[in-house]
Design a protein around this motif. Structure first.
Motif, PDB file in Angstrom:
ATOM      1  N   TYR A   1       0.833  -1.204   0.000  1.00 51.79           N
ATOM      2  CA  TYR A   1       0.000   0.000   0.000  1.00 51.79           C
ATOM      3  C   TYR A   1       0.867   1.253   0.000  1.00 51.79           C
ATOM      4  N   ILE A   2       0.250   2.372  -0.358  1.00 52.13           N
ATOM      5  CA  ILE A   2       0.896   3.676  -0.239  1.00 52.13           C
ATOM      6  C   ILE A   2       0.166   4.454   0.842  1.00 52.13           C
ATOM      7  N   ASN A   3       0.872   5.394   1.472  1.00 49.66           N
ATOM      8  CA  ASN A   3       0.272   6.174   2.555  1.00 49.66           C
ATOM      9  C   ASN A   3      -0.948   6.963   2.109  1.00 49.66           C
ATOM     10  N   GLU A   4      -0.940   7.435   0.892  1.00 49.00           N
ATOM     11  CA  GLU A   4      -2.012   8.309   0.413  1.00 49.00           C
ATOM     12  C   GLU A   4      -3.274   7.551   0.016  1.00 49.00           C
ATOM     13  N   CYS A   5      -3.239   6.231   0.052  1.00 49.03           N
ATOM     14  CA  CYS A   5      -4.387   5.439  -0.384  1.00 49.03           C
ATOM     15  C   CYS A   5      -5.475   5.432   0.691  1.00 49.03           C
ATOM     16  N   PRO A   6      -6.666   5.904   0.369  1.00 47.82           N
ATOM     17  CA  PRO A   6      -7.744   5.915   1.360  1.00 47.82           C
ATOM     18  C   PRO A   6      -8.336   4.526   1.618  1.00 47.82           C
ATOM     19  N   ASN A   7      -7.921   3.523   0.834  1.00 45.30           N
ATOM     20  CA  ASN A   7      -8.497   2.185   0.961  1.00 45.30           C
ATOM     21  C   ASN A   7      -7.615   1.194   1.716  1.00 45.30           C
TER      22      ASN A   7
ATOM     23  N   ALA B   1       0.574  -3.351  -8.120  1.00 42.13           N
ATOM     24  CA  ALA B   1      -0.248  -2.914  -9.254  1.00 42.13           C
ATOM     25  C   ALA B   1      -1.133  -1.751  -8.841  1.00 42.13           C
ATOM     26  N   GLY B   2      -0.672  -0.982  -7.888  1.00 38.00           N
ATOM     27  CA  GLY B   2      -1.458   0.106  -7.320  1.00 38.00           C
ATOM     28  C   GLY B   2      -1.891  -0.290  -5.924  1.00 38.00           C
ATOM     29  N   SER B   3      -2.284   0.713  -5.153  1.00 36.50           N
ATOM     30  CA  SER B   3      -2.621   0.499  -3.749  1.00 36.50           C
ATOM     31  C   SER B   3      -4.122   0.367  -3.556  1.00 36.50           C
ATOM     32  N   PRO B   4      -4.544  -0.679  -2.885  1.00 32.87           N
ATOM     33  CA  PRO B   4      -3.806  -1.773  -2.271  1.00 32.87           C
ATOM     34  C   PRO B   4      -3.632  -2.952  -3.229  1.00 32.87           C
ATOM     35  N   THR B   5      -2.509  -3.655  -3.103  1.00 32.96           N
ATOM     36  CA  THR B   5      -2.255  -4.899  -3.825  1.00 32.96           C
ATOM     37  C   THR B   5      -2.015  -5.994  -2.795  1.00 32.96           C
ATOM     38  N   ILE B   6      -2.693  -7.113  -2.948  1.00 31.59           N
ATOM     39  CA  ILE B   6      -2.511  -8.258  -2.055  1.00 31.59           C
ATOM     40  C   ILE B   6      -1.705  -9.306  -2.804  1.00 31.59           C
ATOM     41  N   THR B   7      -0.609  -9.754  -2.195  1.00 30.26           N
ATOM     42  CA  THR B   7       0.219 -10.771  -2.831  1.00 30.26           C
ATOM     43  C   THR B   7       0.319 -12.026  -1.976  1.00 30.26           C
TER      44      THR B   7
ATOM     45  N   ASP C   1       4.254   3.255 -10.485  1.00 33.18           N
ATOM     46  CA  ASP C   1       3.500   4.457 -10.125  1.00 33.18           C
ATOM     47  C   ASP C   1       2.909   4.309  -8.728  1.00 33.18           C
ATOM     48  N   LEU C   2       3.054   5.332  -7.923  1.00 36.15           N
ATOM     49  CA  LEU C   2       2.481   5.337  -6.576  1.00 36.15           C
ATOM     50  C   LEU C   2       1.063   5.881  -6.673  1.00 36.15           C
ATOM     51  N   ALA C   3       0.144   4.985  -6.993  1.00 31.05           N
ATOM     52  CA  ALA C   3      -1.239   5.373  -7.241  1.00 31.05           C
ATOM     53  C   ALA C   3      -2.184   4.356  -6.629  1.00 31.05           C
ATOM     54  N   CYS C   4      -3.430   4.742  -6.535  1.00 32.45           N
ATOM     55  CA  CYS C   4      -4.460   3.835  -6.051  1.00 32.45           C
ATOM     56  C   CYS C   4      -4.841   2.860  -7.168  1.00 32.45           C
ATOM     57  N   ARG C   5      -5.381   1.743  -6.751  1.00 28.40           N
ATOM     58  CA  ARG C   5      -5.777   0.688  -7.682  1.00 28.40           C
ATOM     59  C   ARG C   5      -7.298   0.635  -7.767  1.00 28.40           C
ATOM     60  N   ILE C   6      -7.797   0.191  -8.896  1.00 32.52           N
ATOM     61  CA  ILE C   6      -9.228   0.007  -9.102  1.00 32.52           C
ATOM     62  C   ILE C   6      -9.491  -1.481  -9.336  1.00 32.52           C
ATOM     63  N   TYR C   7     -10.521  -2.001  -8.689  1.00 34.85           N
ATOM     64  CA  TYR C   7     -10.912  -3.404  -8.827  1.00 34.85           C
ATOM     65  C   TYR C   7     -12.313  -3.489  -9.416  1.00 34.85           C
ATOM     66  N   GLN C   8     -12.540  -4.512 -10.213  1.00 35.20           N
ATOM     67  CA  GLN C   8     -13.889  -4.823 -10.686  1.00 35.20           C
ATOM     68  C   GLN C   8     -14.545  -5.670  -9.606  1.00 35.20           C
ATOM     69  N   THR C   9     -15.660  -5.201  -9.077  1.00 32.43           N
ATOM     70  CA  THR C   9     -16.389  -5.928  -8.039  1.00 32.43           C
ATOM     71  C   THR C   9     -17.809  -6.188  -8.532  1.00 32.43           C
ATOM     72  N   PRO C  10     -18.556  -7.033  -7.839  1.00 33.39           N
ATOM     73  CA  PRO C  10     -19.958  -7.263  -8.238  1.00 33.39           C
ATOM     74  C   PRO C  10     -20.786  -5.976  -8.253  1.00 33.39           C
ATOM     75  N   GLY C  11     -20.391  -4.990  -7.451  1.00 32.32           N
ATOM     76  CA  GLY C  11     -21.110  -3.722  -7.413  1.00 32.32           C
ATOM     77  C   GLY C  11     -20.565  -2.678  -8.366  1.00 32.32           C
ATOM     78  N   GLY C  12     -19.594  -3.053  -9.191  1.00 37.17           N
ATOM     79  CA  GLY C  12     -18.976  -2.115 -10.114  1.00 37.17           C
ATOM     80  C   GLY C  12     -17.533  -1.848  -9.714  1.00 37.17           C
ATOM     81  N   LEU C  13     -16.952  -0.809 -10.287  1.00 38.15           N
ATOM     82  CA  LEU C  13     -15.566  -0.473  -9.983  1.00 38.15           C
ATOM     83  C   LEU C  13     -15.450   0.060  -8.563  1.00 38.15           C
TER      84      LEU C  13
END
Length: 103
Positions: free
Chosen positions: A7-13, A52-58, A73-85
């Protein structure tokens, strides 16, 4: 088996991702906190990781959601979920990804 939350510090997730990962692991019969948090502070910190962006689980160094491309890149990550992005996967998605890898 080594599970990390990158994760990165700036990630709200990040905090919620850690909570969901913990919940998924407990549901799979593991102890609370059976993963490591790894702060990605600089682009150099991403070298040799599956970040692959914050958060990444390995799991053992591999992204459990391999649809994301590794990045410096120190950026947030987007995931496809059942409720959308969304900024993080659901608990069920984490459980499925872990069980699909033998956890």
């Amino acid at each position: 088996m080594r599970i990390e939350l990158l994760y990165i510090n700036e990630c709200p997730n990040s905090d919620e991702a850690a909570r969901r990962l913990d919940e998924a692991l407990i549901a799979l019969g593991h102890q609370r906190g059976e993963f490591d948090l790894r702060l990605i502070d600089t682009p150099a910190d991403t070298v040799g990781t599956a970040f692959a962006g914050s958060p990444t689980i390995t799991l053992d160094g591999a992204d459990i959601f391999p649809g994301g491309a590794a990045t410096g890149d120190l950026a947030c990550r987007i995931y496809q979920t059942p409720g959308g992005l969304a900024g993080l996967p659901t608990v069920d998605q984490i459980k499925q990804a872990l069980t699909g890898r033998g956890v």
